[in-house]
Scaffold this active site. Sequence first.
Site, PDB file in Angstrom:
ATOM      1  N   CYS A   2       0.822  -1.207   0.000  1.00 34.31           N
ATOM      2  CA  CYS A   2       0.000   0.000   0.000  1.00 34.31           C
ATOM      3  C   CYS A   2       0.864   1.269   0.000  1.00 34.31           C
ATOM      4  O   CYS A   2       1.972   1.274   0.515  1.00 34.31           O
ATOM      5  CB  CYS A   2      -0.876   0.025   1.239  1.00 34.31           C
ATOM      6  SG  CYS A   2      -1.876  -1.445   1.421  1.00 34.31           S
ATOM      7  N   LYS A 607       7.245  -4.565  -3.359  1.00 32.43           N
ATOM      8  CA  LYS A 607       8.611  -4.105  -3.101  1.00 32.43           C
ATOM      9  C   LYS A 607       8.961  -4.178  -1.615  1.00 32.43           C
ATOM     10  O   LYS A 607      10.052  -4.590  -1.256  1.00 32.43           O
ATOM     11  CB  LYS A 607       8.761  -2.669  -3.616  1.00 32.43           C
ATOM     12  CG  LYS A 607      10.179  -2.119  -3.486  1.00 32.43           C
ATOM     13  CD  LYS A 607      11.121  -2.814  -4.431  1.00 32.43           C
ATOM     14  CE  LYS A 607      12.549  -2.371  -4.280  1.00 32.43           C
ATOM     15  NZ  LYS A 607      13.480  -3.381  -4.817  1.00 32.43           N
TER      16      LYS A 607
HETATM   17  C1  G6P Z   1      10.148  -8.479  -0.975  1.00 29.38           C
HETATM   18  C2  G6P Z   1      10.785  -8.014  -2.271  1.00 29.38           C
HETATM   19  C3  G6P Z   1      12.164  -8.634  -2.424  1.00 29.38           C
HETATM   20  C4  G6P Z   1      13.024  -8.306  -1.221  1.00 29.38           C
HETATM   21  C5  G6P Z   1      12.342  -8.735   0.085  1.00 29.38           C
HETATM   22  C6  G6P Z   1      13.063  -8.177   1.298  1.00 29.38           C
HETATM   23  O1  G6P Z   1       9.868  -9.825  -1.046  1.00 29.38           O
HETATM   24  O2  G6P Z   1       9.972  -8.368  -3.365  1.00 29.38           O
HETATM   25  O3  G6P Z   1      12.786  -8.122  -3.586  1.00 29.38           O
HETATM   26  O4  G6P Z   1      14.250  -8.935  -1.336  1.00 29.38           O
HETATM   27  O5  G6P Z   1      11.013  -8.214   0.137  1.00 29.38           O
HETATM   28  O6  G6P Z   1      12.955  -6.782   1.273  1.00 29.38           O
HETATM   29  P1  G6P Z   1      13.923  -5.788   2.016  1.00 29.38           P
HETATM   30  O7  G6P Z   1      13.388  -4.431   1.695  1.00 29.38           O
HETATM   31  O8  G6P Z   1      13.821  -6.117   3.484  1.00 29.38           O
HETATM   32  O9  G6P Z   1      15.290  -6.008   1.500  1.00 29.38           O
END
Ligand code: G6P
Length: 612
Positions: A2, A607
């Site tokens: 969101c 994301k």
């Molecule tokens: C989501 C995203 C991934 C990312 C993960 C951890 O699953 O799609 O690309 O690696 O979250 O996110 P962060 O912001 O903690 O690195």
Amino acid sequence: MCGIVGYIGDGNAEKIVIEGLKKLEYRGYDSSGIAMNFGGKLAVEKRKGRITNLEEVLEKSDYPFENCHLAIGHTRWATHGAPSDINAHPHFSMDHRIAIVHNGIVENYLDIKEKLIKEHGIKFVSETDSEVIAQLLSVYYEGSLEDAMFRAISEMRGAYSICAIAADEPDKIVATRKDAPLLAGIGNGCNFLASDIPALLKHSREFYLIENGEVVVLDKNDIKIYNAEHKSVVRDVFHVSWDAASAEKDGYDHFMIKEIHEQPKGLTETLMRRLGDDNSIKLDGINLTKEDIDGFNKVYIVACGTAYHAGLIGKYAIEKFAKIPVEVDVASEFRYRDPFVDDKTLFIAISQSGETLDTLAALREAKKKGARIMSIVNVVGSSVARESDDVFYTWAGPEIAVASTKAYTTQLMCMYLVALYMGRVKGAIEDAYYNRLIEELKEIPSKLRKLLGTEHQIQDLAKTLYKTEQVFFIGRGTDSAVGLEGSLKLKEISYINSFAIAAGELKHGTIALIEKDTIVVALSTQDDLFEKMLSNIQEVKARGAFVIGVAKEGNTAIEQQSSHTIYIPKCMDEVAPILAVVPLQILAYYIAKERGCDIDKPKNLAKAVTVE
Ligand code: G6P
């Protein structure tokens, strides 16, 4: 995930809020909406699907937008209740006098809902947890939206950022947060709210970061922040140095490929800001003394997704350079098994966004158990950064594509720096070896530029592979961890079923799936494991696999075994992961492109995942 945008000022609030929401599309969403105050009358429009669906409705409407100087908007990623027009935000109170947008989860919404129905006869229209916020605010509203907000949040449990407007207060937006990001943007004769900086970069570079439990009140000339005791607080202005253009595509077809190409720059920033002329490492003022480091009996690295894969390389680096045992865990598992963490543990959280709820929760668990908390984070001022004892930033710049690329390689760089720093302070690494490694790291950006110059070869390869429905990644040592990241990249953006496994483990089951033309990416960048990898390649070739070998320049023996070879520039084995992952990112990108996938916004993904 969101997103929230709010605006108050003399401009066209509808236009500014919709523009801001578009800048947050990268977060992933399934519906969008806007609430506007037309001089004492609230209007809400919301639609399932892309923001363009909402825009069509607004265009056809006869709202007098020129008179709309206050609006709040939202992009929703469904948690409670399916994606639909009704469940989309903003949500109205029953009397349509209050509208809200909400990110996060109200954990006790069922109790609140029951109470509102029983005691106040409120009728709910959506399946969401968020609607209780609007109804609760209207029940408590006695002419001051901020007073109602304080009462409402005292009853709510969970994680949230909330923006609210009231029909009777057409010159005010009220917002609050707990464990979900919220910032106020400072304008000239106008002010803004958002869950994420790119939404507002076009209008402001100056922000107030709102803290947990605070309530912020905006009018067009002023931003007032109140703490949980309802006392006004003075907040330092947070200045953002990157401009709007760096958050946009710069002529590339997708953010992902743009960000792949930004890696040499990000790596240079991450490294060079920390290196002294004598190759000494400065950890941004983090005070890790020899006594501290000798006192650690263990390092725990915890993260999710791509960041977890960076942690796996971090384990190799810290164990090799600093000689401290390291455990790596996915954040969603860590806190549910009473991990061995105490005041002798260094806990390292890795997170691009700094807002991943599982990582944040794991960090809090480790903190409770007395660990020292260090984080490796890309987003400055994010929750993980703020709750850590020490923060070591990746200077990757804003990462917009859901599939993480430049955040990963800069996370690797940070891991090497932390490991080498600890090794040196502890006296666990010889000077000559240390200096060779630093010199190697300095050369990584230029080697990466060279590697990016071979992009078209990988693009051609993608054209021959894109119809496949299954890919395997094998490797040994750090290559097995790089394979996990290559596999994740491929599956998340191209929807091809991919699987990564340590090459030596292949024969214990997975090899049963290898048959004629099965695609196997064989990472073979580690000199001392190279021959062993050649044997593993032979095993899959014997079953008819189409093998794509990835090796260092000069290791041409691989060509006899592979159907196709990708070379990375020569380097020390220890730093090869930063280079080896890049062809895999590019391969995933072009395969997804050939398949016509929505690369920057893959289905079902977000994301920043701020729910458990
Ligand atoms: C989501 C995203 C991934 C990312 C993960 C951890 O699953 O799609 O690309 O690696 O979250 O996110 P962060 O912001 O903690 O690195």
